[in-house]
Design an enzyme around this catalytic site. Structure first.
Site, short mmCIF file in Angstrom:
data_model
loop_
_atom_site.label_atom_id
_atom_site.label_comp_id
_atom_site.label_asym_id
_atom_site.label_seq_id
_atom_site.Cartn_x
_atom_site.Cartn_y
_atom_site.Cartn_z
N SER A 102 -1.30 -3.39 -6.70
CA SER A 102 -1.22 -3.47 -5.24
C SER A 102 -2.49 -4.04 -4.63
O SER A 102 -2.46 -4.55 -3.52
CB SER A 102 -0.91 -2.10 -4.63
OG SER A 102 -1.73 -1.11 -5.16
N HIS A 123 5.30 -6.65 -6.74
CA HIS A 123 4.71 -5.47 -6.11
C HIS A 123 5.76 -4.66 -5.37
O HIS A 123 6.27 -5.08 -4.33
CB HIS A 123 3.58 -5.90 -5.15
CG HIS A 123 2.92 -4.75 -4.50
ND1 HIS A 123 2.53 -4.75 -3.18
CD2 HIS A 123 2.59 -3.52 -4.98
CE1 HIS A 123 1.99 -3.59 -2.88
NE2 HIS A 123 2.02 -2.82 -3.96
N GLU A 135 7.27 -7.64 -3.24
CA GLU A 135 6.52 -8.87 -3.01
C GLU A 135 6.42 -9.62 -4.33
O GLU A 135 5.96 -9.05 -5.33
CB GLU A 135 5.10 -8.55 -2.49
CG GLU A 135 5.08 -7.95 -1.10
CD GLU A 135 3.69 -7.48 -0.67
OE1 GLU A 135 3.39 -7.56 0.53
OE2 GLU A 135 2.90 -7.02 -1.52
N ASN A 173 0.11 -4.75 2.27
CA ASN A 173 -1.11 -3.93 2.19
C ASN A 173 -2.28 -4.52 2.98
O ASN A 173 -3.16 -3.80 3.43
CB ASN A 173 -1.53 -3.70 0.73
CG ASN A 173 -0.77 -2.53 0.12
OD1 ASN A 173 -0.13 -1.76 0.81
ND2 ASN A 173 -0.84 -2.41 -1.19
#
Ligand code: CAA
Length: 265
Positions: A102, A123, A135, A173
Protein backbone atom coordinates in the site's frame (compact mmCIF):
# COMPACT_ATOMS: atom_id res chain seq x y z
CA UNK A 1 -5.29 -9.13 3.60
CA UNK A 2 -3.93 -12.40 2.22
CA UNK A 3 -6.85 -14.38 3.61
CA UNK A 4 -9.32 -11.80 2.30
CA UNK A 5 -7.81 -12.03 -1.20
CA UNK A 6 -7.80 -15.85 -1.04
CA UNK A 7 -11.49 -15.68 -0.04
CA UNK A 8 -12.26 -13.64 -3.16
CA UNK A 9 -10.43 -16.20 -5.31
CA UNK A 10 -12.35 -19.16 -3.82
CA UNK A 11 -15.63 -17.26 -4.24
CA UNK A 12 -14.76 -16.65 -7.91
CA UNK A 13 -14.11 -20.40 -8.38
CA UNK A 14 -10.35 -20.02 -8.92
CA UNK A 15 -7.96 -22.78 -7.83
CA UNK A 16 -5.91 -21.06 -5.14
CA UNK A 17 -2.78 -21.83 -3.14
CA UNK A 18 -2.69 -20.03 0.22
CA UNK A 19 0.84 -19.80 1.56
CA UNK A 20 1.23 -18.84 5.22
CA UNK A 21 4.19 -18.85 7.57
CA UNK A 22 2.68 -21.65 9.72
CA UNK A 23 -0.02 -24.27 9.10
CA UNK A 24 -1.80 -23.06 12.23
CA UNK A 25 -2.23 -19.56 10.75
CA UNK A 26 -3.20 -21.04 7.38
CA UNK A 27 -5.90 -23.23 8.96
CA UNK A 28 -7.25 -20.33 11.00
CA UNK A 29 -7.53 -18.24 7.82
CA UNK A 30 -9.26 -21.11 6.03
CA UNK A 31 -11.82 -21.36 8.86
CA UNK A 32 -12.55 -17.63 8.60
CA UNK A 33 -12.92 -17.89 4.83
CA UNK A 34 -15.33 -20.84 5.16
CA UNK A 35 -17.29 -18.94 7.83
CA UNK A 36 -17.75 -15.79 5.72
CA UNK A 37 -18.61 -17.74 2.55
CA UNK A 38 -21.10 -19.92 4.47
CA UNK A 39 -22.77 -16.71 5.72
CA UNK A 40 -22.99 -15.48 2.12
CA UNK A 41 -24.73 -18.73 1.12
CA UNK A 42 -27.12 -18.45 4.10
CA UNK A 43 -27.94 -14.87 3.10
CA UNK A 44 -28.58 -15.94 -0.51
CA UNK A 45 -25.72 -13.80 -1.86
CA UNK A 46 -24.01 -16.79 -3.47
CA UNK A 47 -25.34 -20.26 -4.30
CA UNK A 48 -22.37 -22.31 -3.13
CA UNK A 49 -18.59 -22.36 -2.85
CA UNK A 50 -15.90 -25.03 -2.96
CA UNK A 51 -13.45 -24.65 -0.10
CA UNK A 52 -11.44 -27.50 -1.71
CA UNK A 53 -10.26 -24.94 -4.25
CA UNK A 54 -8.01 -23.54 -1.53
CA UNK A 55 -4.81 -25.54 -0.95
CA UNK A 56 -2.81 -24.57 2.14
CA UNK A 57 0.95 -24.62 2.37
CA UNK A 58 3.92 -23.06 4.15
CA UNK A 59 6.22 -23.73 1.20
CA UNK A 60 6.82 -21.20 -1.60
CA UNK A 61 7.63 -24.11 -3.93
CA UNK A 62 3.90 -24.92 -4.07
CA UNK A 63 3.41 -21.68 -6.05
CA UNK A 64 5.42 -23.08 -8.99
CA UNK A 65 2.36 -23.76 -11.20
CA UNK A 66 0.43 -20.56 -10.46
CA UNK A 67 -0.50 -18.18 -13.30
CA UNK A 68 -0.61 -15.22 -10.91
CA UNK A 69 0.86 -14.72 -7.43
CA UNK A 70 -0.44 -11.93 -5.16
CA UNK A 71 2.01 -11.11 -2.38
CA UNK A 72 0.64 -9.69 0.90
CA UNK A 73 3.50 -10.13 3.40
CA UNK A 74 4.86 -7.50 5.83
CA UNK A 75 5.30 -3.98 4.46
CA UNK A 76 9.10 -4.06 4.43
CA UNK A 77 10.97 -3.40 1.22
CA UNK A 78 13.81 -5.82 1.98
CA UNK A 79 11.44 -8.67 2.84
CA UNK A 80 9.39 -8.07 -0.30
CA UNK A 81 12.46 -7.84 -2.53
CA UNK A 82 13.83 -11.11 -1.13
CA UNK A 83 10.46 -12.77 -1.72
CA UNK A 84 10.15 -11.53 -5.31
CA UNK A 85 13.66 -12.75 -6.13
CA UNK A 86 12.62 -16.15 -4.75
CA UNK A 87 9.29 -16.12 -6.63
CA UNK A 88 11.11 -15.37 -9.87
CA UNK A 89 13.22 -18.49 -9.31
CA UNK A 90 10.27 -20.71 -8.36
CA UNK A 91 7.42 -19.59 -10.63
CA UNK A 92 6.89 -20.22 -14.33
CA UNK A 93 8.53 -17.62 -16.59
CA UNK A 94 5.10 -16.45 -17.81
CA UNK A 95 3.59 -16.10 -14.33
CA UNK A 96 2.50 -12.61 -13.27
CA UNK A 97 3.92 -11.48 -9.92
CA UNK A 98 1.71 -8.95 -8.12
CA UNK A 99 2.26 -7.05 -4.89
CA UNK A 100 -0.50 -5.82 -2.59
CA UNK A 101 1.78 -3.15 -1.11
CA UNK A 102 0.00 0.00 0.00
CA UNK A 103 2.89 2.40 0.54
CA UNK A 104 6.06 0.91 -0.94
CA UNK A 105 7.29 1.40 -4.50
CA UNK A 106 6.29 -1.40 -6.88
CA UNK A 107 9.23 -0.37 -9.08
CA UNK A 108 11.69 -0.94 -6.22
CA UNK A 109 10.16 -4.33 -5.44
CA UNK A 110 10.34 -5.29 -9.14
CA UNK A 111 14.00 -4.21 -9.25
CA UNK A 112 14.88 -7.25 -7.13
CA UNK A 113 14.01 -9.46 -10.12
CA UNK A 114 15.53 -9.79 -13.57
CA UNK A 115 12.03 -9.84 -15.14
CA UNK A 116 10.45 -6.59 -13.88
CA UNK A 117 8.07 -6.57 -16.86
CA UNK A 118 5.94 -9.21 -15.12
CA UNK A 119 5.72 -7.36 -11.77
CA UNK A 120 2.61 -5.24 -11.13
CA UNK A 121 0.75 -3.75 -8.15
CA UNK A 122 -2.67 -5.10 -7.14
CA UNK A 123 -3.68 -2.99 -4.17
CA UNK A 124 -6.79 -4.21 -2.33
CA UNK A 125 -8.59 -2.29 0.42
CA UNK A 126 -9.48 -3.41 3.91
CA UNK A 127 -11.60 -5.50 4.37
CA UNK A 128 -10.67 -6.98 0.98
CA UNK A 129 -13.80 -9.13 0.56
CA UNK A 130 -16.10 -6.14 1.13
CA UNK A 131 -14.33 -3.18 -0.50
CA UNK A 132 -14.98 -3.10 -4.27
CA UNK A 133 -11.79 -1.27 -5.31
CA UNK A 134 -8.49 -2.70 -6.49
CA UNK A 135 -5.79 -0.34 -7.78
CA UNK A 136 -3.81 -1.86 -10.65
CA UNK A 137 -0.42 -0.19 -10.41
CA UNK A 138 1.93 0.15 -13.36
CA UNK A 139 5.57 0.28 -12.24
CA UNK A 140 8.30 1.79 -14.46
CA UNK A 141 9.00 -1.48 -16.26
CA UNK A 142 5.65 -3.30 -15.99
CA UNK A 143 4.74 -4.86 -19.35
CA UNK A 144 1.29 -4.60 -20.92
CA UNK A 145 0.70 -8.36 -20.64
CA UNK A 146 1.16 -8.38 -16.85
CA UNK A 147 -0.80 -5.15 -16.40
CA UNK A 148 -3.75 -6.38 -18.47
CA UNK A 149 -3.71 -9.79 -16.74
CA UNK A 150 -3.86 -8.13 -13.31
CA UNK A 151 -6.68 -5.85 -14.44
CA UNK A 152 -8.70 -8.78 -15.86
CA UNK A 153 -8.11 -10.81 -12.73
CA UNK A 154 -9.42 -7.93 -10.59
CA UNK A 155 -12.59 -7.98 -12.71
CA UNK A 156 -12.84 -11.76 -12.41
CA UNK A 157 -12.82 -11.35 -8.61
CA UNK A 158 -15.82 -9.06 -8.94
CA UNK A 159 -13.82 -5.95 -8.08
CA UNK A 160 -13.79 -2.49 -9.63
CA UNK A 161 -10.20 -2.12 -10.87
CA UNK A 162 -8.70 1.28 -11.63
CA UNK A 163 -5.46 1.95 -13.50
CA UNK A 164 -2.72 4.06 -11.94
CA UNK A 165 1.02 4.60 -11.87
CA UNK A 166 3.60 3.84 -9.20
CA UNK A 167 3.52 7.12 -7.28
CA UNK A 168 3.64 7.34 -3.44
CA UNK A 169 0.29 6.13 -2.05
CA UNK A 170 -1.02 5.51 -5.59
CA UNK A 171 -4.49 7.12 -5.73
CA UNK A 172 -6.58 6.41 -2.65
CA UNK A 173 -3.91 6.34 0.06
CA UNK A 174 -2.38 9.54 -1.34
CA UNK A 175 -5.64 11.19 -0.28
CA UNK A 176 -6.84 8.98 2.59
CA UNK A 177 -3.66 8.81 4.68
CA UNK A 178 -3.20 12.58 5.17
CA UNK A 179 -6.96 12.89 5.65
CA UNK A 180 -6.97 10.33 8.48
CA UNK A 181 -3.93 12.03 9.99
CA UNK A 182 -5.85 15.34 9.93
CA UNK A 183 -8.77 13.64 11.67
CA UNK A 184 -6.47 12.50 14.50
CA UNK A 185 -4.94 15.99 14.80
CA UNK A 186 -8.45 17.45 15.07
CA UNK A 187 -9.08 15.22 18.11
CA UNK A 188 -6.52 17.26 20.04
CA UNK A 189 -6.98 20.64 18.33
CA UNK A 190 -10.76 20.77 18.69
CA UNK A 191 -10.78 18.75 21.93
CA UNK A 192 -13.50 16.59 20.43
CA UNK A 193 -14.28 13.11 21.80
CA UNK A 194 -13.44 10.09 19.64
CA UNK A 195 -17.12 9.12 19.42
CA UNK A 196 -18.09 12.67 18.41
CA UNK A 197 -15.43 12.93 15.71
CA UNK A 198 -16.63 9.60 14.30
CA UNK A 199 -20.26 10.74 14.45
CA UNK A 200 -19.24 14.02 12.78
CA UNK A 201 -17.63 12.38 9.77
CA UNK A 202 -20.40 9.78 9.45
CA UNK A 203 -23.34 12.14 9.75
CA UNK A 204 -21.75 15.30 8.34
CA UNK A 205 -19.63 13.89 5.53
CA UNK A 206 -21.39 10.62 4.71
CA UNK A 207 -18.50 8.32 5.65
CA UNK A 208 -19.60 4.69 6.11
CA UNK A 209 -17.61 4.51 9.36
CA UNK A 210 -15.84 7.11 11.49
CA UNK A 211 -12.11 7.80 11.04
CA UNK A 212 -11.21 6.31 14.45
CA UNK A 213 -13.26 3.19 13.74
CA UNK A 214 -11.53 2.97 10.37
CA UNK A 215 -8.05 3.34 11.89
CA UNK A 216 -8.90 0.56 14.35
CA UNK A 217 -10.01 -1.60 11.42
CA UNK A 218 -6.92 -0.95 9.30
CA UNK A 219 -4.55 -1.31 12.32
CA UNK A 220 -2.78 1.62 13.99
CA UNK A 221 0.62 0.02 13.26
CA UNK A 222 -0.23 -0.44 9.58
CA UNK A 223 -1.42 3.15 9.26
CA UNK A 224 1.61 4.60 11.10
CA UNK A 225 3.95 2.56 8.94
CA UNK A 226 2.22 3.70 5.73
CA UNK A 227 2.27 7.34 6.92
CA UNK A 228 5.99 7.13 7.66
CA UNK A 229 6.68 5.59 4.24
CA UNK A 230 4.70 8.31 2.45
CA UNK A 231 6.25 11.08 4.54
CA UNK A 232 9.71 9.79 3.72
CA UNK A 233 8.91 10.03 0.00
CA UNK A 234 6.89 13.23 -0.19
CA UNK A 235 8.12 15.24 2.83
CA UNK A 236 4.61 16.66 3.13
CA UNK A 237 3.93 17.41 6.84
CA UNK A 238 0.37 16.06 6.64
CA UNK A 239 1.73 12.64 5.66
CA UNK A 240 3.72 12.32 8.91
CA UNK A 241 1.93 10.19 11.53
CA UNK A 242 0.50 12.32 14.39
CA UNK A 243 2.36 11.72 17.71
CA UNK A 244 -0.86 10.41 19.25
CA UNK A 245 -0.95 7.53 16.76
CA UNK A 246 2.76 6.77 17.20
CA UNK A 247 2.23 6.59 20.98
CA UNK A 248 -0.73 4.25 20.49
CA UNK A 249 1.34 2.03 18.21
CA UNK A 250 4.21 1.97 20.73
CA UNK A 251 1.80 1.04 23.53
CA UNK A 252 0.37 -1.88 21.54
CA UNK A 253 -3.02 -0.20 21.04
CA UNK A 254 -3.30 -1.47 17.48
CA UNK A 255 -7.08 -1.51 17.03
CA UNK A 256 -9.32 -4.52 16.44
CA UNK A 257 -6.49 -7.00 16.05
CA UNK A 258 -5.04 -6.30 19.53
CA UNK A 259 -8.46 -5.87 21.20
CA UNK A 260 -7.92 -2.16 21.89
CA UNK A 261 -7.27 0.97 19.85
CA UNK A 262 -9.50 4.03 19.94
CA UNK A 263 -12.21 1.60 21.05
CA UNK A 264 -12.16 -1.64 23.06
CA UNK A 265 -13.21 -4.84 21.24
N1 CAA B 1 -15.57 -11.40 4.28
C1 CAA B 1 -16.88 -11.51 4.02
N2 CAA B 1 -17.81 -10.95 4.75
C2 CAA B 1 -17.39 -10.21 5.77
C3 CAA B 1 -16.05 -10.01 6.09
C4 CAA B 1 -15.11 -10.66 5.31
N3 CAA B 1 -13.82 -10.57 5.54
N4 CAA B 1 -15.96 -9.20 7.15
C5 CAA B 1 -17.22 -8.92 7.51
N5 CAA B 1 -18.06 -9.52 6.66
C6 CAA B 1 -19.51 -9.54 6.68
C7 CAA B 1 -20.04 -9.23 8.04
O1 CAA B 1 -19.92 -10.35 8.88
C8 CAA B 1 -21.48 -8.93 7.70
O2 CAA B 1 -22.17 -10.14 7.50
P1 CAA B 1 -23.31 -10.68 8.52
O3 CAA B 1 -24.57 -10.12 7.98
O4 CAA B 1 -23.19 -12.13 8.36
O5 CAA B 1 -22.95 -10.21 9.88
C9 CAA B 1 -21.37 -8.28 6.34
O6 CAA B 1 -20.07 -8.57 5.84
C10 CAA B 1 -21.54 -6.83 6.39
O7 CAA B 1 -20.79 -6.36 7.50
P2 CAA B 1 -21.10 -4.98 8.15
O8 CAA B 1 -22.50 -4.92 8.65
O9 CAA B 1 -19.99 -4.64 9.07
O10 CAA B 1 -21.05 -4.12 6.81
P3 CAA B 1 -21.28 -2.63 6.60
O11 CAA B 1 -22.41 -2.49 5.67
O12 CAA B 1 -21.33 -1.92 7.90
O13 CAA B 1 -19.95 -2.24 5.81
C11 CAA B 1 -17.67 -1.78 5.54
C12 CAA B 1 -18.70 -2.54 6.34
C13 CAA B 1 -17.69 -2.27 4.09
C14 CAA B 1 -16.32 -2.10 6.16
C15 CAA B 1 -18.04 -0.27 5.56
O14 CAA B 1 -18.17 0.15 6.88
C16 CAA B 1 -16.99 0.57 4.88
O15 CAA B 1 -16.98 0.72 3.69
N6 CAA B 1 -16.05 1.15 5.69
C17 CAA B 1 -14.94 1.90 5.17
C18 CAA B 1 -13.80 0.97 4.94
C19 CAA B 1 -12.63 1.65 4.29
O16 CAA B 1 -12.59 2.84 4.08
N7 CAA B 1 -11.62 0.86 3.96
C20 CAA B 1 -10.42 1.35 3.38
C21 CAA B 1 -9.39 1.29 4.43
S1 CAA B 1 -7.87 2.00 3.85
C22 CAA B 1 -7.07 0.73 3.15
O17 CAA B 1 -7.45 -0.40 3.17
C23 CAA B 1 -5.83 1.12 2.47
C24 CAA B 1 -4.62 0.42 2.93
O18 CAA B 1 -3.72 0.34 2.13
C25 CAA B 1 -4.44 -0.07 4.32
Amino acid sequence: MGAGIAQLCVEAGVDTVGREVSMELAERAQERIAHFLTRKVEKGQIESFEIERLALTTSLDELADCDLVIEAIVEELGAKQALFAELERICRADAVLATNTSALSVTEIAAATSSPERVVGMHFFNPAPLMPLVEIVRAELTGDAAFDAAFSFGERLGKHPIRCHDTPGFVVNRVLIPLLNDCVRVLDEARVAVEDLDAGMKHGAGWPMGPCELLDLVGIDVHVHASEALYEKTREPRMAPPPRLVAMRNAGLLGRKSGRGFYAY
